[in-house]
Write an enzyme that holds these catalytic residues in place. Structure first.
Site, PDB file in Angstrom:
ATOM      1  N   ASP A 124      74.504  51.259  64.728  1.00 43.02           N
ATOM      2  CA  ASP A 124      73.784  50.509  65.758  1.00 43.02           C
ATOM      3  C   ASP A 124      74.507  49.184  65.983  1.00 43.02           C
ATOM      4  N   TYR A 180      69.395  39.385  80.931  1.00 43.06           N
ATOM      5  CA  TYR A 180      70.512  40.336  80.812  1.00 43.06           C
ATOM      6  C   TYR A 180      71.828  39.648  81.158  1.00 43.06           C
ATOM      7  N   GLU A 224      76.666  41.037  87.477  1.00 43.95           N
ATOM      8  CA  GLU A 224      75.464  40.209  87.324  1.00 43.95           C
ATOM      9  C   GLU A 224      75.808  38.800  86.852  1.00 43.95           C
ATOM     10  N   SER A 242      79.899  42.380  83.694  1.00 47.86           N
ATOM     11  CA  SER A 242      79.114  42.818  84.849  1.00 47.86           C
ATOM     12  C   SER A 242      79.151  41.825  86.000  1.00 47.86           C
ATOM     13  N   GLY A 292      77.730  53.241  73.126  1.00 46.15           N
ATOM     14  CA  GLY A 292      77.014  53.569  74.366  1.00 46.15           C
ATOM     15  C   GLY A 292      77.484  54.879  74.954  1.00 46.15           C
ATOM     16  N   ILE A 293      77.964  55.787  74.104  1.00 56.98           N
ATOM     17  CA  ILE A 293      78.536  57.059  74.602  1.00 56.98           C
ATOM     18  C   ILE A 293      77.466  57.955  75.230  1.00 56.98           C
ATOM     19  N   THR A 294      76.197  57.754  74.845  1.00 55.43           N
ATOM     20  CA  THR A 294      75.139  58.601  75.424  1.00 55.43           C
ATOM     21  C   THR A 294      74.645  58.079  76.770  1.00 55.43           C
ATOM     22  N   GLY A 295      75.157  56.932  77.214  1.00 51.46           N
ATOM     23  CA  GLY A 295      74.758  56.382  78.512  1.00 51.46           C
ATOM     24  C   GLY A 295      75.597  56.971  79.635  1.00 51.46           C
ATOM     25  N   ALA A 315      77.777  49.862  74.952  1.00 47.35           N
ATOM     26  CA  ALA A 315      76.373  49.815  74.537  1.00 47.35           C
ATOM     27  C   ALA A 315      75.736  48.507  74.993  1.00 47.35           C
ATOM     28  N   ALA A 316      74.513  48.624  75.473  1.00 47.73           N
ATOM     29  CA  ALA A 316      73.768  47.432  75.901  1.00 47.73           C
ATOM     30  C   ALA A 316      72.332  47.827  76.202  1.00 47.73           C
ATOM     31  N   ARG A 340      72.921  58.628  86.376  1.00 45.65           N
ATOM     32  CA  ARG A 340      72.310  57.301  86.324  1.00 45.65           C
ATOM     33  C   ARG A 340      70.885  57.413  85.780  1.00 45.65           C
TER      34      ARG A 340
HETATM   35  P1  NDP Z   1      73.219  52.927  80.053  1.00 43.48           P
HETATM   36  O1  NDP Z   1      71.959  52.146  79.990  1.00 43.48           O
HETATM   37  O2  NDP Z   1      73.224  54.247  80.744  1.00 43.48           O
HETATM   38  O3  NDP Z   1      73.785  53.158  78.561  1.00 43.48           O
HETATM   39  C1  NDP Z   1      73.635  52.204  77.551  1.00 43.48           C
HETATM   40  C2  NDP Z   1      74.063  52.812  76.231  1.00 43.48           C
HETATM   41  O4  NDP Z   1      73.926  51.820  75.187  1.00 43.48           O
HETATM   42  C3  NDP Z   1      73.241  54.031  75.775  1.00 43.48           C
HETATM   43  O5  NDP Z   1      74.098  54.998  75.218  1.00 43.48           O
HETATM   44  C4  NDP Z   1      72.353  53.441  74.687  1.00 43.48           C
HETATM   45  O6  NDP Z   1      71.923  54.391  73.748  1.00 43.48           O
HETATM   46  C5  NDP Z   1      73.317  52.444  74.054  1.00 43.48           C
HETATM   47  N1  NDP Z   1      72.640  51.458  73.218  1.00 43.48           N
HETATM   48  C6  NDP Z   1      71.585  50.685  73.548  1.00 43.48           C
HETATM   49  N2  NDP Z   1      71.238  49.904  72.511  1.00 43.48           N
HETATM   50  C7  NDP Z   1      72.099  50.185  71.504  1.00 43.48           C
HETATM   51  C8  NDP Z   1      72.259  49.708  70.194  1.00 43.48           C
HETATM   52  N3  NDP Z   1      71.451  48.775  69.684  1.00 43.48           N
HETATM   53  N4  NDP Z   1      73.263  50.216  69.430  1.00 43.48           N
HETATM   54  C9  NDP Z   1      74.088  51.165  69.927  1.00 43.48           C
HETATM   55  N5  NDP Z   1      73.981  51.674  71.162  1.00 43.48           N
HETATM   56  C10 NDP Z   1      72.995  51.185  71.954  1.00 43.48           C
HETATM   57  O7  NDP Z   1      74.326  51.959  80.715  1.00 43.48           O
HETATM   58  P2  NDP Z   1      75.577  52.304  81.657  1.00 43.48           P
HETATM   59  O8  NDP Z   1      76.278  53.480  81.115  1.00 43.48           O
HETATM   60  O9  NDP Z   1      75.146  52.279  83.075  1.00 43.48           O
HETATM   61  O10 NDP Z   1      76.463  50.997  81.468  1.00 43.48           O
HETATM   62  C11 NDP Z   1      77.412  50.900  80.401  1.00 43.48           C
HETATM   63  C12 NDP Z   1      77.701  49.441  80.136  1.00 43.48           C
HETATM   64  O11 NDP Z   1      78.250  48.831  81.311  1.00 43.48           O
HETATM   65  C13 NDP Z   1      76.495  48.585  79.761  1.00 43.48           C
HETATM   66  O12 NDP Z   1      76.925  47.607  78.853  1.00 43.48           O
HETATM   67  C14 NDP Z   1      76.085  47.936  81.079  1.00 43.48           C
HETATM   68  O13 NDP Z   1      75.396  46.728  80.836  1.00 43.48           O
HETATM   69  C15 NDP Z   1      77.449  47.704  81.690  1.00 43.48           C
HETATM   70  N6  NDP Z   1      77.491  47.670  83.141  1.00 43.48           N
HETATM   71  C16 NDP Z   1      76.993  48.712  83.860  1.00 43.48           C
HETATM   72  C17 NDP Z   1      77.112  48.734  85.231  1.00 43.48           C
HETATM   73  C18 NDP Z   1      76.553  49.854  86.047  1.00 43.48           C
HETATM   74  O14 NDP Z   1      76.418  49.671  87.273  1.00 43.48           O
HETATM   75  N7  NDP Z   1      76.275  51.010  85.466  1.00 43.48           N
HETATM   76  C19 NDP Z   1      77.785  47.630  85.952  1.00 43.48           C
HETATM   77  C20 NDP Z   1      78.307  46.591  85.084  1.00 43.48           C
HETATM   78  C21 NDP Z   1      78.171  46.627  83.734  1.00 43.48           C
HETATM   79  P3  NDP Z   1      70.381  54.910  73.818  1.00 43.48           P
HETATM   80  O15 NDP Z   1      70.227  55.513  75.185  1.00 43.48           O
HETATM   81  O16 NDP Z   1      70.260  55.836  72.697  1.00 43.48           O
HETATM   82  O17 NDP Z   1      69.539  53.663  73.683  1.00 43.48           O
HETATM   83  P1  GDR Z   2      70.997  45.964  89.065  1.00 41.21           P
HETATM   84  O1  GDR Z   2      70.542  47.452  89.403  1.00 41.21           O
HETATM   85  O2  GDR Z   2      69.858  45.091  88.748  1.00 41.21           O
HETATM   86  O3  GDR Z   2      71.905  45.542  90.195  1.00 41.21           O
HETATM   87  O4  GDR Z   2      71.826  46.157  87.717  1.00 41.21           O
HETATM   88  P2  GDR Z   2      69.159  48.057  89.898  1.00 41.21           P
HETATM   89  O5  GDR Z   2      69.492  49.388  90.473  1.00 41.21           O
HETATM   90  O6  GDR Z   2      68.112  48.017  88.845  1.00 41.21           O
HETATM   91  O7  GDR Z   2      68.700  47.041  91.078  1.00 41.21           O
HETATM   92  C1  GDR Z   2      69.464  46.869  92.248  1.00 41.21           C
HETATM   93  C2  GDR Z   2      68.664  46.068  93.258  1.00 41.21           C
HETATM   94  O8  GDR Z   2      67.586  46.858  93.772  1.00 41.21           O
HETATM   95  C3  GDR Z   2      66.416  46.059  93.838  1.00 41.21           C
HETATM   96  N1  GDR Z   2      65.215  46.905  93.784  1.00 41.21           N
HETATM   97  C4  GDR Z   2      64.871  47.704  92.764  1.00 41.21           C
HETATM   98  N2  GDR Z   2      65.494  47.964  91.590  1.00 41.21           N
HETATM   99  C5  GDR Z   2      64.897  48.850  90.753  1.00 41.21           C
HETATM  100  N3  GDR Z   2      65.513  49.150  89.605  1.00 41.21           N
HETATM  101  N4  GDR Z   2      63.704  49.442  91.035  1.00 41.21           N
HETATM  102  C6  GDR Z   2      63.031  49.196  92.199  1.00 41.21           C
HETATM  103  O9  GDR Z   2      61.967  49.747  92.431  1.00 41.21           O
HETATM  104  C7  GDR Z   2      63.658  48.290  93.114  1.00 41.21           C
HETATM  105  N5  GDR Z   2      63.316  47.825  94.342  1.00 41.21           N
HETATM  106  C8  GDR Z   2      64.270  46.990  94.732  1.00 41.21           C
HETATM  107  C9  GDR Z   2      66.545  45.133  92.635  1.00 41.21           C
HETATM  108  O10 GDR Z   2      65.654  44.019  92.776  1.00 41.21           O
HETATM  109  C10 GDR Z   2      68.013  44.788  92.712  1.00 41.21           C
HETATM  110  O11 GDR Z   2      68.229  43.741  93.614  1.00 41.21           O
HETATM  111  C11 GDR Z   2      72.740  47.243  87.525  1.00 41.21           C
HETATM  112  C12 GDR Z   2      72.734  47.608  86.034  1.00 41.21           C
HETATM  113  O12 GDR Z   2      73.505  48.779  85.862  1.00 41.21           O
HETATM  114  C13 GDR Z   2      73.347  46.487  85.204  1.00 41.21           C
HETATM  115  O13 GDR Z   2      73.492  46.925  83.847  1.00 41.21           O
HETATM  116  C14 GDR Z   2      74.726  46.132  85.779  1.00 41.21           C
HETATM  117  O14 GDR Z   2      75.283  45.064  85.052  1.00 41.21           O
HETATM  118  C15 GDR Z   2      74.594  45.766  87.245  1.00 41.21           C
HETATM  119  O15 GDR Z   2      74.034  46.859  87.949  1.00 41.21           O
HETATM  120  C16 GDR Z   2      75.947  45.440  87.881  1.00 41.21           C
END
Ligand code: NDP
Ligand code: GDR
Length: 321
Positions: free
Chosen positions: A58, A149, A127, A125, A8-11, A81-82, A184
């Site tokens: 992958d 999720y 969640e 998470s 998940g380095i590209t995230g 990655a997720a 983000r």
């Molecule tokens: P992103 O959605 O920004 O990044 C997810 C990464 O996973 C991307 O690099 C994506 O690559 C990669 N990926 C997806 N599918 C695959 C696969 N099949 N094989 C390999 N790589 C894959 O997430 P975040 O950086 O925000 O979050 C990082 C992690 O932390 C996630 O697991 C998320 O669920 C968890 N998390 C995030 C929180 C948050 O608030 N940000 C809070 C709690 C947990 P590509 O873009 O190419 O698909």
């Molecule tokens: P979340 O983040 O579901 O908490 O998961 P998100 O920003 O998608 O939603 C936060 C809250 O906002 C409400 N909401 C909306 N959300 C989105 N995306 N778009 C809308 O238009 C909108 N309007 C209201 C949602 O209902 C929700 O309550 C994130 C992700 O990064 C997960 O991968 C991670 O695990 C959790 O945070 C902690």
């Protein structure tokens, strides 16, 4: 020199973590799945795209994952990655379960097969708490996941714990609450809002459509949170930690702060769209990071208001303002 392997380095988190580890002197290797277009914009934004090494693979393909980890010979694996968007997990529940759930087991198995001494961080998470059982959630709060999720993350959480207990592997769950940044993805609510504010302020958009604005989240800055991931892997023994700010805010209040920053009234632009409501909602999240503070010496540096201002500013810059 230590070597870190990041899935998940590209995230969002992958990019900040890679930067953090490079600055610590690590060799950083990222697992990159094949995509039809390049997805390196975050690493380019942080100016580190040329400093990391790549292994193609992958999370769904155990053979590619094992080969990549064997070749990388890492000291630490960060499994970020997720399929991470809660909303999409109702549209693609099976893919979500495979990547976000089974993918964790693939990583654990690849490590067990390669070298069970490799330390592993699992991106768990807040969640997991879902329908909350306690007003402030800690490592001891029971889980009640509310989306495909979250159910998938629950599987990953327990597998990570189970491999620690079964095979004495150094595996940790970071139970991270929402963390955001200018990197983000635009589908998440903070970035959707800050991008809309920048577009409205530059006359490129007229309104902002949101779902449930009463949901409350504990929002921190991703740049602060990646340090906690690293700290978890530097301890005497592996444990699970809540990483949060300890403050919670409604989506509506976050929206107000974002619009206020450019001198606009959010009520003039906000449209509530019932189609954006989720089939099951997590109404409120509020983390208790006391254990992380006590044992890791970690605490957040950025307030949620500073974070939202930083994000609006970055989106304004992108709009050329
Ligand atoms: P992103 O959605 O920004 O990044 C997810 C990464 O996973 C991307 O690099 C994506 O690559 C990669 N990926 C997806 N599918 C695959 C696969 N099949 N094989 C390999 N790589 C894959 O997430 P975040 O950086 O925000 O979050 C990082 C992690 O932390 C996630 O697991 C998320 O669920 C968890 N998390 C995030 C929180 C948050 O608030 N940000 C809070 C709690 C947990 P590509 O873009 O190419 O698909
Ligand atoms: P979340 O983040 O579901 O908490 O998961 P998100 O920003 O998608 O939603 C936060 C809250 O906002 C409400 N909401 C909306 N959300 C989105 N995306 N778009 C809308 O238009 C909108 N309007 C209201 C949602 O209902 C929700 O309550 C994130 C992700 O990064 C997960 O991968 C991670 O695990 C959790 O945070 C902690």
């Amino acid at each position: 020199m230590k070597t870190a392997f990041i899935t998940g380095i590209t995230g969002q988190d992958g990019a900040y973590l890679a930067k953090f580890l490079l600055e610590k002197g690590y060799r950083v290797i990222g697992l990159v799945p094949r995509r039809s277009t390049s997805n390196l914009w975050r690493l380019e934004y942080l100016q580190i795209a040329d400093d990391v090494e790549w292994k193609e693979g992958d999370l769904l393909d155990l053979s590619s994952l094992t080969r990549a980890i064997k070749a990388a010979k890492p000291d630490e694996v960060y499994n970020l990655a997720a399929q991470s968007f809660v909303g999409s997990s109702w549209e693609q529940p099976i893919l979500t379960a495979q990547v976000t759930g089974m993918g964790v087991l693939h990583v654990l198995e690849a490590i067990r097969e390669t070298d069970p001494g490799i330390r592993m961080y699992q991106a768990s998470s807040s969640e997991l708490y879902g329908l909350i059982q306690e007003p402030q959630q800690s490592e001891k709060t029971p889980f009640y996941p509310r989306s495909p999720y979250a159910v998938s993350k629950l599987f990953g959480y327990w597998m990570t714990k189970n491999y620690r207990e079964s095979f004495h592997m150094y595996t940790c769950n970071g139970i991270l609450f929402n963390h955001e940044s200018p990197l983000r993805g635009p589908e998440f609510v903070t970035r959707k809002v800050t991008q809309a504010v920048a577009r409205i302020a530059t006359q490129k958009q007229k309104e902002l459509r949101l779902g449930n604005i009463h949901a409350k989240r504990d929002w921190g800055f991703a740049g602060d949170f990646v340090e906690a991931m690293w700290l978890m892997l530097q301890q005497q023994k592996p444990e699970d930690y809540v990483i949060a700010t300890g403050k919670t805010t409604t989506v509506e209040e976050m929206c107000k702060v974002a619009f206020d920053y450019v001198g606009l009234n959010y009520l003039d632009y906000l449209v509530i769209d019932p189609d954006l409501y989720r089939p099951a909602e997590v109404d409120v999240l509020l983390g208790n990071p006391a254990k992380a503070k006590r044992e890791l010496g970690w605490s957040p540096k950025t307030t949620w208001e500073e974070l939202i201002h930083m994000m609006v500013e970055a989106d304004l810059q992108r709009m050329g303002k």
